[in-house]
Scaffold this active site. Sequence first.
Site, mmCIF file in Angstrom:
data_model
loop_
_atom_site.group_PDB
_atom_site.id
_atom_site.type_symbol
_atom_site.label_atom_id
_atom_site.label_comp_id
_atom_site.label_asym_id
_atom_site.label_seq_id
_atom_site.Cartn_x
_atom_site.Cartn_y
_atom_site.Cartn_z
ATOM 1 N N GLU A 45 0.880 -1.165 0.000
ATOM 2 C CA GLU A 45 0.000 0.000 0.000
ATOM 3 C C GLU A 45 0.920 1.219 0.000
ATOM 4 O OE1 GLU A 45 -2.625 0.415 3.375
ATOM 5 O OE2 GLU A 45 -3.352 2.330 2.599
ATOM 6 N N ARG A 272 5.630 -12.652 9.743
ATOM 7 C CA ARG A 272 6.266 -11.390 9.387
ATOM 8 C C ARG A 272 7.594 -11.255 10.127
ATOM 9 N NH1 ARG A 272 2.724 -7.392 9.513
ATOM 10 N NH2 ARG A 272 4.178 -5.738 9.987
ATOM 11 N N LYS A 282 4.603 0.886 8.863
ATOM 12 C CA LYS A 282 4.683 2.188 8.212
ATOM 13 C C LYS A 282 3.995 3.265 9.037
ATOM 14 C CE LYS A 282 3.769 0.102 3.967
ATOM 15 N NZ LYS A 282 2.413 0.031 3.515
HETATM 16 P P1 ATP Z 1 2.844 -1.902 7.513
HETATM 17 O O1 ATP Z 1 2.093 -2.260 8.750
HETATM 18 O O2 ATP Z 1 4.259 -1.648 7.726
HETATM 19 O O3 ATP Z 1 2.165 -0.823 6.749
HETATM 20 P P2 ATP Z 1 1.590 -3.642 5.745
HETATM 21 O O4 ATP Z 1 1.513 -5.121 5.776
HETATM 22 O O5 ATP Z 1 0.371 -2.881 6.018
HETATM 23 O O6 ATP Z 1 2.787 -3.220 6.656
HETATM 24 P P3 ATP Z 1 1.768 -3.414 2.943
HETATM 25 O O7 ATP Z 1 2.224 -2.271 2.141
HETATM 26 O O8 ATP Z 1 0.361 -3.791 2.860
HETATM 27 O O9 ATP Z 1 2.208 -3.127 4.405
HETATM 28 O O10 ATP Z 1 2.696 -4.690 2.696
HETATM 29 C C1 ATP Z 1 3.063 -5.185 1.458
HETATM 30 C C2 ATP Z 1 3.486 -6.613 1.661
HETATM 31 O O11 ATP Z 1 4.573 -6.682 2.563
HETATM 32 C C3 ATP Z 1 2.376 -7.442 2.252
HETATM 33 O O12 ATP Z 1 2.274 -8.639 1.529
HETATM 34 C C4 ATP Z 1 2.798 -7.675 3.660
HETATM 35 O O13 ATP Z 1 2.328 -8.891 4.135
HETATM 36 C C5 ATP Z 1 4.325 -7.628 3.565
HETATM 37 N N1 ATP Z 1 4.917 -7.211 4.826
HETATM 38 C C6 ATP Z 1 4.648 -6.093 5.520
HETATM 39 N N2 ATP Z 1 5.327 -6.054 6.672
HETATM 40 C C7 ATP Z 1 6.062 -7.196 6.725
HETATM 41 C C8 ATP Z 1 6.974 -7.764 7.669
HETATM 42 N N3 ATP Z 1 7.275 -7.134 8.807
HETATM 43 N N4 ATP Z 1 7.533 -8.947 7.378
HETATM 44 C C9 ATP Z 1 7.247 -9.572 6.228
HETATM 45 N N5 ATP Z 1 6.400 -9.109 5.299
HETATM 46 C C10 ATP Z 1 5.803 -7.934 5.532
HETATM 47 MG MG MG Z 2 -0.734 -1.345 6.261
#
Ligand code: ATP
Ligand code: MG
Length: 575
Positions: A45, A272, A282
Site C-alpha cells: 500500500e 512477518r 509504516k
Molecule cells: P505496515 O504495517 O508496515 O504498513 P503492511 O503489511 O500494512 O505493513 P503493505 O504495504 O500492505 O504493508 O505490505 C506489502 C506486503 O509486505 C504485504 O504482503 C505484507 O504482508 C508484507 N509485509 C509487511 N510487513 C512485513 C513484515 N514485517 N515482514 C514480512 N512481510 C511484511
Molecule cells: Mg498497512
Amino acid sequence: MKAPNTEQDNNKNSTPRSDFIRDIVREDIRVNKNEGRLVTRFPPEPNGYLHIGHAKSICLNFGIALENKGGICYLRFDDTNPGKESIEYIESIKKDIRWLGFDWGKHLYYTSDYFEKLYEYAVQLIKAGKAYVCSLSTEKIREYRGTLTEPGKDSPYRTRSVEENLDLFERMRRGEFGDGSHVLRAKIDMASPNLNMRDPVLYRIRRQSHHKTGDKWCIYPMYDFAHCLSDSIEGITHSICTLEFEDNRPLYDWMLNELRVDCHPQQIEFARLNLSYTVMSKRKLLELVEGGYVSGWDDPRMPTISGLRRRGYTPEAIRNFCERIGVSKSNSLVDIALLEHCIREDLNLRAPRVMAVLRPLRVVIDNYPEGQTEELDAQNNPEDPGMGTRKIPFSRVVYIEEDDFREAPPKKFFRLAPGREVRLKHAYYIKCVRVVKDKQAGKVIELHCTYDPETRGGWSSDGRKVKGTLHWVSAAHSCKAEVRLYAHLFAKANPYEVEDGSDFKANINPNSLEKLTSCRVEPSLAGAKPGSRYQFLRQGYFCVDSDSRHGALVFNRIVPLRDSWARIEKSQKKR
Ligand code: ATP
Ligand code: MG
C-alpha cells in the site's frame, strides 16, 4: 536492469532453497496445477516507505518467481485508501525494490486500475443476494459485530431487497450520500466464530481525491474485497501474505467462490519479520517522521530500505539477511545483531581499509625533521590483495585517537602511555616521552614522542615487539570530517513493552545519534562520493552520507567492527 543474484546465490549453496512455501510452489508446478504457471505479486500500500520487513516479502515473492523457470512476480500498488497514499510513496517503493535488485518488468499494476471491474463484481454480489447496503453508523456496525465469545447481531438493513440495494449502491457511487452514511457489506454470517465473516464491509464512501483516479470515485473498496479480486484478475497463482491474514483466508475464498471467478489464487501466510530495537510498521514509522524524532524516512537509524541505504547497507547484505532468517509459520523476534553481522560480512570483503581519527589527540614526533613528508605504502584490503595499495603521507605531527592514550594505563591496556612504545600502523614505532596537559581542565592536549627510523613500515629489524598498533593520520595532510555514530533507535529490544499510559515512543533511545565534528580522515578520502563505503581501521564500517560535500565530508557509521552476533552464535553453538 541486471537480474538479482538469486540464481548465483543458489548455486553457491548448491542445494536449492527450501521452505514450506517453496515446497508448495514446487509441488504445484510438478503436478501442473495452474497449467504450470507461477505468478506471485508484491502488493504494497503506498502509504509510506518500505521497511526491512517488506524486504523479506520482496525477496520471497520475487525470489520464488526467479528460482522457478517461467515464474513472474508483479508489483501491484494496493491503492484503495487515497487519504493516506501518495505519488511520493509510489516512487520511493519502486526505487527501493529496484535497489534491492528486483525487477517487475512490464508488470506494474494498481488496484485502482480495477475500480470499474471491482464495482461490477460488487453489483454481481448484490444481485446474487450476497451483499447489501447497510446504513448503520461505524460505531453501530462495530457494536453489532459482537465479540470473540458472543455472536453478532443482524443489521436491520440486512433484509433490504436486491432492487433497493442496487439503487442505493449506484447512488453511493454517484455521490448522493455523505461519508459514512452507508456502506456495502457482504451477507455471510453474523454468528460466525470468525469475526471476519460477520458481514464484512466491502465499500465505503470517501470523498477524497485519489492520486490516480482523481475525483472519479467517491466510494472505495476495502482490502478484503479488493485484494482477492485483484489477485484473481491478474491471474496470480500464489498469493503470499503475512500471518495476520490467516483469519481472512476464509473470506478470501468465500469471495472468489461466490463470484465464480476463473482464477482462484491460493493464499499462503508466513510469519512477518520483527526485528529487535526497532518498530516495523509504516504507520509507526510515519509517527517518528512526523513527530520529528528522526530526520525523515531515510534517517540512517530507520529500519526503512531508504534509511538502511543511506546508512550504508548494501542490497546484497539485506538479501543475505532475508535468506538467513528464512520463512516460517511462527512469529518471532529476530536479533538486529544478525542484520549487522550480514553487512559486516559483506563489507569485510569489499570495503577498502582507511585510517580515520574520530577524537583526535595531537602527537608531535620530536626527532622527525620539521617540514619533511614521506609516503608510506598501505594495503587497501588484506582480505583481497587484488584491491591494491595506496600511499599515506607521514609527517612530524600526527593525530591519534584520544582513547588510545592513558596517562595511567590500567592492566591489559596495551596502547600508548608515558614511556611506552607502540606501532603506528603502516608507519613507525613511536615512544611517548612527554605529556602536555591543560592544567585547568586536567586534560591531556598533546603528546611528544620519538620515532625509531629503523622501524619503517611498522616492523622492527631487531625483532623488538610492541603490543599496541594504533591508527593515525598526518595532521598537515588529513581532511576534516563529521562522523555520525548511531545506536539503536529504541532502548528496548521490544519497543512495545511500555508502562501503562505511554506508547512505543516512550522507548525511543535519546542517545541514538552522536555527531562528532572534529574528526580527521586520511587524504585519500578527500573526494569520497556519497554512498562510498570504507572500513575505518579498528573502528568499523562507514559510508559517505548524502549531506557530504567536498571539503565538508560527512560519514555515517554503518556498524562497528565488534561483532556481537558472532559471539552470540558462538555461545549458542557451545550450548
Ligand atoms: P505496515 O504495517 O508496515 O504498513 P503492511 O503489511 O500494512 O505493513 P503493505 O504495504 O500492505 O504493508 O505490505 C506489502 C506486503 O509486505 C504485504 O504482503 C505484507 O504482508 C508484507 N509485509 C509487511 N510487513 C512485513 C513484515 N514485517 N515482514 C514480512 N512481510 C511484511
Ligand atoms: Mg498497512
